[in-house]
Structures are given as C-alpha cells and as structure tokens.
Design a protein around this motif. Structure first.
Motif, short mmCIF file in Angstrom:
data_model
loop_
_atom_site.label_atom_id
_atom_site.label_comp_id
_atom_site.label_asym_id
_atom_site.label_seq_id
_atom_site.Cartn_x
_atom_site.Cartn_y
_atom_site.Cartn_z
N GLN A 142 6.02 10.14 1.88
CA GLN A 142 7.13 11.25 2.46
C GLN A 142 6.94 12.42 2.48
O GLN A 142 7.28 13.11 3.31
CB GLN A 142 8.27 10.64 1.98
CG GLN A 142 8.90 9.25 2.23
CD GLN A 142 9.52 8.97 3.85
OE1 GLN A 142 9.43 9.86 4.53
NE2 GLN A 142 9.63 7.91 4.17
N ASN A 143 6.39 12.99 1.23
CA ASN A 143 6.48 14.57 0.83
C ASN A 143 5.27 15.13 1.70
O ASN A 143 5.11 16.46 1.69
CB ASN A 143 5.85 14.65 -0.65
CG ASN A 143 4.75 14.06 -0.99
OD1 ASN A 143 4.12 13.37 -0.21
ND2 ASN A 143 4.43 14.40 -2.24
N SER A 191 3.83 16.96 -5.94
CA SER A 191 3.24 17.90 -5.06
C SER A 191 1.89 17.17 -4.63
O SER A 191 1.21 17.84 -3.74
CB SER A 191 2.89 19.09 -6.15
OG SER A 191 1.92 18.39 -7.21
N LYS A 227 7.53 11.83 -3.84
CA LYS A 227 8.13 13.09 -4.48
C LYS A 227 6.94 13.59 -5.08
O LYS A 227 6.06 13.25 -5.64
CB LYS A 227 9.23 12.63 -5.25
CG LYS A 227 10.41 12.26 -4.41
CD LYS A 227 11.83 11.93 -5.53
CE LYS A 227 12.77 11.29 -4.75
NZ LYS A 227 13.97 11.17 -5.57
N THR A 266 6.95 15.37 10.06
CA THR A 266 7.20 14.21 9.35
C THR A 266 6.29 13.11 9.34
O THR A 266 5.28 13.17 9.95
CB THR A 266 8.51 13.57 10.08
OG1 THR A 266 8.03 13.44 11.62
CG2 THR A 266 9.57 14.66 10.11
N GLY A 300 4.96 20.67 7.17
CA GLY A 300 5.93 20.65 8.00
C GLY A 300 6.34 19.62 9.10
O GLY A 300 7.25 19.63 9.96
N LYS A 333 5.82 16.37 4.65
CA LYS A 333 6.63 17.26 5.55
C LYS A 333 6.68 18.45 4.70
O LYS A 333 6.54 19.70 5.34
CB LYS A 333 8.04 16.66 5.94
CG LYS A 333 8.84 17.66 6.62
CD LYS A 333 10.10 17.13 6.84
CE LYS A 333 11.02 18.00 7.68
NZ LYS A 333 10.51 18.60 8.82
N GLU A 334 6.81 18.39 3.11
CA GLU A 334 6.90 19.65 2.55
C GLU A 334 5.56 20.32 2.70
O GLU A 334 5.52 21.63 2.41
CB GLU A 334 7.22 19.27 0.91
CG GLU A 334 8.56 18.57 0.93
CD GLU A 334 8.62 18.22 -0.52
OE1 GLU A 334 7.89 18.39 -1.33
OE2 GLU A 334 9.84 17.45 -0.88
N LEU A 335 4.38 19.82 2.62
CA LEU A 335 3.26 20.32 2.84
C LEU A 335 2.88 20.76 4.13
O LEU A 335 2.52 22.00 4.35
CB LEU A 335 2.04 19.25 2.27
CG LEU A 335 0.86 19.86 2.23
CD1 LEU A 335 0.33 20.91 1.31
CD2 LEU A 335 -0.35 18.41 1.98
N ASP A 344 -1.59 20.73 -2.80
CA ASP A 344 -1.65 22.34 -2.53
C ASP A 344 -2.15 22.99 -3.79
O ASP A 344 -1.28 23.11 -4.52
CB ASP A 344 0.12 22.58 -1.93
CG ASP A 344 -0.11 24.12 -1.58
OD1 ASP A 344 -1.05 24.91 -1.62
OD2 ASP A 344 1.22 24.39 -1.09
N THR A 380 0.22 14.59 -2.23
CA THR A 380 0.54 13.83 -0.82
C THR A 380 -0.70 12.53 -0.54
O THR A 380 -1.75 13.00 -0.53
CB THR A 380 0.51 14.61 0.26
OG1 THR A 380 1.35 15.37 0.11
CG2 THR A 380 0.98 13.92 1.73
N SER A 424 0.15 25.21 8.35
CA SER A 424 1.27 24.41 8.41
C SER A 424 2.18 24.63 9.78
O SER A 424 1.79 25.40 10.39
CB SER A 424 2.25 24.65 7.42
OG SER A 424 2.89 25.98 7.13
#
Length: 863
Positions: free
Chosen positions: A384-385, A365, A363, A393, A391, A387-389, A471, A367, A440
């Motif tokens: 896991q995070n 910002s 969790k 998995t 897109g 994907k947020e950076l 990021d 990775t 991304s």
C-alpha cells in the motif's frame, strides 16, 4: 508436531543468520567509524599545525624587522648600563618608536609585546607602558630560558594576565653583546580565532583549571573571563562575546553528557582522541587535541573541535538499514521457504501468514513489489505504501494503468534492464541494483535502492520477481556532500601547496595526497610512492638530516617540523615538512606509522631573500626621511609659537585698551581742572598715585607676556594653579570683550616639567574655545578650567566637535575653521608637546553641549 519442528528449525536458522549478519555489520560499522574519528583527529592536528605555522612565521617575520632596527638595538644597549633616569627616557623613546608597529601587530592577534633585561626584569611592555621593573624569572620559563641560553624559546605558557602562545627572541648589540630578550605573544583566544578563520573549523580552547589556582593568576588581572568547560569540570572555557549559553547547554545535554566519564578519563591521561554522538540534527564528531606547555612536560590545555559528520550518520543509518532490511529479507526468504515446504499440508494457513507478512510493508519506508516475468514486467502485487513513494495508488500498478519501468529515469533504465538480464542468467537467487532515479507523480526525482529475488517454478523457470525498494534520496545527497567535502579539502591543499602523506614503518609503504605528487613532480596514475625514491629526491646535503628527524620523531614519539631541499627535474625546491606518530603497536607501543604534511615554501624563501634586500634599502630611506621630519618638526614648532604669540598680542591689546583710555581722559581733563582752580598739592598726589597704578598694571601685563614666551628648556617644579592664573590673566580682558565668562575651579598640584610649554598648550586650548563660542554665536559664552588631582581640563559651551571628525582633531593640517583662519597645526603641536616634553596625555571628548580637552600628567609631586 511436524510443522512445529520445521518451524523451530527455521526460526533457529533465522536467528543464527541474523546474528551473523548483525556481527559482520557491526564490525564493518565500527571500522568505518574508527577510521572517520582518526581522520577527524588528524585533520584537527593538521589544522592546528597550520595555524601554529602561521603564528610562528608571523612572529619570526616581526623578529626579522626588530633585529634589523639598528636604532632600536642601540637604544636598548644604552638602557642596559644607564641610570634609572636615562632608562626612563630610553623607555619612553622606544615605546613611541614601536607603538605604530604594535598597533599593526595587534590587528593580527598579538596581545603582549615586551622587552626584558638579561636579569629577567621587564624593561618595557609596549601593551602596558606604565608597568615595568618586575621580576619575571619565577613566572615565565620562556623568558628565563631565553636569557639563560641566548636562544629563542617558543611555547604555550601561563602568565599574570593571560594564557598565550609565546615567542621569546634574544637580542644582541651591534658588537654581538647580549642585551636581553623580547616577547611576542598570541592569546589562546586569538589562536582560536585564527584556527577558525584560516582553517574554517569550529573549535574552542580549554585551559587546565589548576592554572587558575596558581598564585600568579589573579581574577582581577584576567584579560578574559572564564567559565567551567562543558566537556570537563577540571578545565575552563573563555567567555568571549560570541558565547551562546543556550547553545552550550544544549550541546552539553545532547552531545557531551553521554561521554562525560570517558572524556574525563582520557583527558586525565593527556591523550588525543575523538568521539561521536547522534543528536536531533545529525551526528557530531568531537575531537580533543592536547596542548603542551613551553617546557613540553605537561599538558596545559586542549583544542576541542566540533564537526558535523554526514559519513558517520550515513554509516549508522546504513547499519540500521542493513539490519532491518536484512532481517526482513531473511524473514521473508525463510518464510517463503517454510511455506514452500509445508505448502501441501497447510495451504490455507500459508496464505494467511503471507498476507500478514506482506502487510508489514504497507507502512514504513520499504515498498514491496512482485512482478511477473513478462516483457512489460506487469505488477502482480505491490504494498500500500507505494503511493507515498511514487504518488500512484496500489490499484493503478496492479491493473496495469501505470508501469513501474515508466517511472525510471531514461538515463538509468538501460542499466536497470541490463542488471535484470544479468541476474536472470546467474545462479544467484538475489541481486542488488545500483542506486537509480525515478520520477514521482509530482515530478520529484528520488533515488532508489532496489533488491530483487528471482522466483522459479519446480522445473527452474523464472515466473516472478520479488523485490523491495527504498527511498535513499537523503542518504544519496549526504553521500554527494561527503564527496564534495573531500574535493574541497583536496582543493584547499592545492591552493596552499600542501601535500599529506602516511608512511607505514612495518613495510615502508607510502601513501601520498594528490598535491604531494604535484610537489614531487610525479603522476598519480603512473607512479607508486617509494621511500628510497623519496630519499633520492632530497638534496644530498639534507638526506641524513631528514633521516635523523624521522628517527627522532619515531624514537621520542613526538611531532616535529623541519625544512630541507629537494631536487625535481633539476630544479631546487625548499620544503617544510611535519611529522606525527599516528599508529602504535598495541603490545610494545612502538610507532608503526607516521603521518604528516609537506609544503613547497620555495616562493616564501625567495620572498624572504628579497625582504632582506628591501630592508637594507628601507634603512637608508628611513634615515633620510627622519632627517627631513626633524627639520619640519622644528619649523612647525616655530610656527605654533608665532601663532601663540599672535594670540597673546591680541590679548595684551585688549588688556591695555581700558588703561590707555583712562590715561588719555585723565590727561585731557588736566586743563579743565587747572582752569577751575582744582589743582593743588593733594590733587597732584592723588593724580600721580592713580596714574602710577594704571602704568604698573600695564607693566605687569608686559612682564607676564615676556615670561610666557621666555625660551627655556629647563624643567622646574611649579604649581599648576599659578601657571593657569598667569596664563588666563593676560586673556581676561579679551574674553570679557567677547562676553565670555572664565571660571577656574578645583584644587592644585605640583609638577616638574617645562612651565612655558604647558602655558602655551593652555593658551591654545583657551583660544580654540573662544573661537568655537564666537563662531557658533553663543550669546552667553563660558569657559571652565578644572584642576583635578593630576589633570587640567578646559571646557567650553561652543557646541562641541562633530562626531565624524573627533577622531581626526589631532591630525596635522586638519582644521575645522574657514580657509585662512587656521593652519590645523595648533592641536597637533599641543598633543606633541604634551606627550614628548611634558610626559602627559592630551585627550578630548564632547560633554554637556561642548568640547572638553584634558591634559593628564603621568607623574605629579606629592607633599
């Protein structure tokens, strides 16, 4: 026990390391913020100086026009020794002469424009012509000082109705005799507006509350309403139409409140300072610049500017970022080292702790990646995070379905690869990539901050790379915006031909801006600024003057502005320079650094010379044009008189028509009366009486007509109602013929002026009202003349004047009548006669379905 001891040592080492990191980071942050606040304060001071230069040049340009106005100087010289009646005439003539110029000046922010006698008594306020004769010696230092020294006085000063930046200039007659002074003032509100418009910064003015408690400052006289400042309860803030109370309240709560005590303390010491505050929308820098009064003895006001600071926001973000990331990195490193040491004894425990540590990156910002040292940099682990950076998995990276290198922009991939290869061949275990871009899954471009740690096996071979990526897109965009802002500042200096400098007095080192190099004819790439070279470039006659000014600013610790000449490639340039002490020794308080600007004003100097030449030409042209205008005015007045005479002849024709008809009928009936034997002595007596009254009525009409057009320019005292009745009696029959009702209401008053010219104006207004009623075919026309306490109004129900032309109704040759039915000079001449000959004003407004013209006298005779 062994594991606990090792853990305690690692924790202690970690705490010491993080403390050192935090201290170094704090020092770096403090220095960056301090420099930024100093730059913001310097920028405000520079912008303030530029705005002051703008106002000063504007005031001096006005002064050059005033002192060259020989006609004005002559009249002011006459007024100095004239009696009160003559002074009143001269005051009116000077006011009418300068009114157009004042209207143009007011558009540039000038509020007050007044002339003062040598005894400090006001002679004429062009902005308030009815207010004069008061003694200003006790309330206006600038005026008293100029009258005392016969030299110009500039400065910020309180007044009876407004605080203002005042420019007071001496006046001399043609034979160099001192005849008084005059003042041009810019209110703090107009100065603030110029500061915003010229320099594009948000600022406002704070005025010391003590000035509002002085006896000379009465609430009902204030030009602008004030409220208590949000920054300091001892200062007041002007309530202009742009005040947003909700925004002020929010600013006070979110930005000012945390610094209230510091602001009050530093303002009480009359310091210039800047501070910053984080809030929901970013970081705001608030700069405070003290403004000294005209006596230069005490601070009367402050200029306060609010500026968004992306750089400080970036510094604070970077500070937190480095602390957090550093803590995580060192925690990770110390944990890895700790786990490596006790690997043999607690392999199971190590695995559990690693998973717990890695879960921190699932969790937030940051990775976390772990790559194998193979040609494709295959991913062994990713948090896991990811994907947020990106897109994609976690599973797609760890199964090899997507390679991280494929996301890196092609232009940046070569640099990233090069940095990895260089890191592998150094003795350092950790290296940081330059920020690069990735794309991304949805095509969005993001900027990445990447830190990589090299993992080696027991024999020193590189097996893996462990790193974290963040990021930093928002931070990068803010950085780009900061660069753009700096570029815009340099461009503004270039456009204004203004360069800035900093001189270190300890080692005489100089720092110049790009535009400074341009003005001095040097190239930044091939020349290092030297103080001696600068002195050698100055015109030989100005070198000692420049050195004296620098010494004065340093010794007296004051800001200065001065002009001199430099020689660049054989060409003479005129320079305007400012100087401000910017740094002081902490112990001795001696000035150790000065900063300022230089501006190439060669073009301005040449234009000023050309302006003097044009002014001489303009004087001759003004004399010629004035002569022609006087001739035209005389002809126009004669035309207006003839037009009024035509109106009166028509009125007399209507007035005589009924009596003549009556005489004709009575004379014709004499034969019949004689034939019937009705004529006797009694009949003859009554007949003669009746016809005599008719003839007397007609004679009185002729007398009124003759008196109305009697040519005299002698002022006399008369009753307004009598003059109104005499004028309307001639027109009564004509108005009745047009079915127009004439009503006269109100009281009476007396004036001393030209009665015939008042009657001519009234006749013209009644005639215009009659024309409006007849042209608009009003069935029941009505004209009402109202006599007030000091005014006479003429109203009609003829429909009024269209709003789009009401402002032009008094212009010469402007008429609303059909071609051939009006010259457009009647109302123009009426207004001219009212203002020039009657000491009155003629105004118009639409009201109750018609137009109402009002003649308002400046002075009436009270019983």
């Amino acid at each position: 026990m062994r594991e606990r001891s090792i853990a305690f040592l690692f924790i202690l080492s970690y705490i010491v390391t993080i403390s050192v990191l935090y201290s170094l980071n704090s020092m770096n942050r403090g220095k960056l913020i301090e420099n930024t606040l100093e730059d913001s304060l310097k920028e405000l001071k520079t912008n303030y100086d530029i705005t002051m230069q703008h106002n000063t040049r504007d005031a001096e340009s006005i002064n050059s026009l005033i002192v060259q106005n020989s006609r004005l100087i002559e009249k002011l010289s006459d007024a100095l020794y004239a009696n009160e009646e003559e002074r009143s005439r001269v005051r009116r003539e000077v006011y009418e002469m300068l009114l157009p110029q004042y209207k143009a000046m007011s558009l540039r922010g000038v509020l007050q424009f007044q002339f003062i006698m040598p005894d400090n008594r006001s002679f004429l306020r062009v902005h308030k012509p009815d207010k004069f004769g008061d003694d200003l010696s006790k309330v206006r230092f600038t005026i008293a000082n100029t009258n005392k020294t016969h030299t110009a006085t500039y400065g910020f000063e309180q007044g009876r109705t407004a605080h203002a930046f005042r420019y007071v200039f001496p006046l001399f007659s043609s034979d160099s005799h001192y005849i008084g002074c005059y003042e041009i003032s810019y209110t703090s509100e107009s100065f603030q507006e110029n500061l915003s418009n010229i320099n594009k910064i948000h600022s406002h003015f704070l005025v010391d509350k003590r000035l509002f408690e002085a006896n000379i400052w009465k609430p009902h006289n204030r030009v602008v309403e004030y409220m208590e400042s949000i920054e300091n309860k001892d200062y007041m803030y002007s309530m202009t139409e742009h005040v947003n109370f909700a925004k002020l309240k929010k600013t006070k709560e979110s930005i000012i409140a945390p610094h209230t005590d510091e602001i009050v303390q530093r303002m009480s010491k009359r310091e210039s300072f800047a501070l910053y505050q984080e809030y929901d929308e970013g970081v705001k820098i608030v700069s405070f610049l003290p403004i000294y009064g005209a006596k230069n003895e005490e601070v009367l006001a402050y200029v306060v500017s609010y500026a968004q600071s992306n750089f400080i926001g970036y510094a604070l973000h970077q500070f937190r970022f480095i602390n957090i990331v550093g803590a995580l990195i060192f925690a990770l490193l110390f944990a890895l080292l700790y786990l490596q040491i006790i690997k043999q004894r607690s392999l199971a425990k190590k695995s559990k702790e690693q998973q717990e540590l890695l879960s921190l990156f699932n969790k937030g910002s940051i990775t976390l990646f772990k790559w194998r040292n193979d040609p494709s940099w295959s991913v062994e682990y990713v948090s896991q995070n990811v994907k947020e950076l990106t897109g994609y998995t976690k599973e797609r990276f760890e199964t090899g379905a997507i390679a991280y290198a494929s996301l890196i922009e092609r232009e940046d991939l070569e640099q990233v690869t090069k940095e990895v290869n260089m890191g592998m061949h150094t003795h350092e275990s950790t290296f940081i990539h330059k920020p690069y871009r990735i794309k991304s899954q949805n095509g969005e471009i993001k900027w990445i901050f990447d830190t990589t740690t090299i993992i080696r096996n027991e024999v020193g071979e590189i097996t893996h790379f462990l790193g974290y990526i963040i990021d930093i897109t928002d931070m990068k965009l803010q950085e780009l915006e900061l660069v753009n802002s700096q570029n815009r500042l340099l461009e503004a200096q270039k456009n204004a031909n203004i360069g800035s400098y900093t001189l270190n007095l300890t080692d005489n080192s100089l720092v110049w801006s790009n535009q400074y190099y341009v003005i001095m004819g040097k190239e930044p790439q091939s020349y290092t600024p030297k103080l001696n070279d600068f002195y050698r470039a100055i015109d030989r006659g100005d070198v000692e003057y420049v050195k004296d000014m620098i010494a004065k600013g340093v010794n007296e610790k004051i800001s200065l502005e001065f002009d001199y000449k430099i020689i660049v490639d054989g060409e003479t340039k005129y320079i305007r320079s400012t100087l401000t002490p910017s740094k002081f020794d902490e112990i001795t308080h001696i000035v150790t650094e000065i900063s300022g600007t230089i501006q190439d004003i060669t073009t301005q100097k040449l234009l000023e010379a050309r302006l003097h030449e044009l002014n001489d030409q303009l004087k001759d042209e003004v004399k010629r044009q004035t002569s022609e205008i006087l001739k035209k005015d005389t002809m126009i007045q004669q035309q207006s008189k003839l037009a009024a005479m035509g109106e009166m002849v028509g009125a007399i024709a209507h007035q005589w028509r009924q009596p003549l008809n009556s005489l004709n009928i009575n004379i014709q009936n004499l034969d019949d009366d004689f034939a019937e034997g009705l004529i006797d002595e009694e009949f003859i007596r009554k007949f003669i009486d009746k016809q005599t009254k008719t003839i007397q009525f007609m004679s009185k009409t002729i007398d009124d007509f003759r008196n109305f057009f009697r040519i005299d320019k002698v002022k006399k005292v008369f009753n307004i109602r009598d003059a109104v009745l005499a004028t309307t009696s001639i027109q009564a029959a004509q108005l009745k013929n047009y079915n127009i009702e004439l009503e006269i209401i109100g009281g009476d008053f007396r004036v001393e002026t030209l009665e015939s010219e008042f009657q001519q104006i009234l006749l013209n207004l009644i005639s215009n009202a009659k024309d409006a009623i007849t042209e608009n075919r009003v069935e029941y026309g009505k004209i009402r003349i109202t006599i007030g306490e000091r005014s006479v109004s003429v109203w009609d129900n003829g429909g009024g004047i269209p709003n789009e032309i009401v402002a032009r109704i008094f212009e010469p040759y402007f008429t609303t009548k059909e071609q051939g039915k009006g010259t457009g000079m009647g109302l123009y001449m009426s207004k001219m006669m009212a203002e020039q000959n009657l000491n009155a004003r003629l105004n118009v407004k639409n009201i109750n379905g018609g137009a109402e013209f009002t003649i308002e006298f400046a002075h009436v005779i009270r019983d």
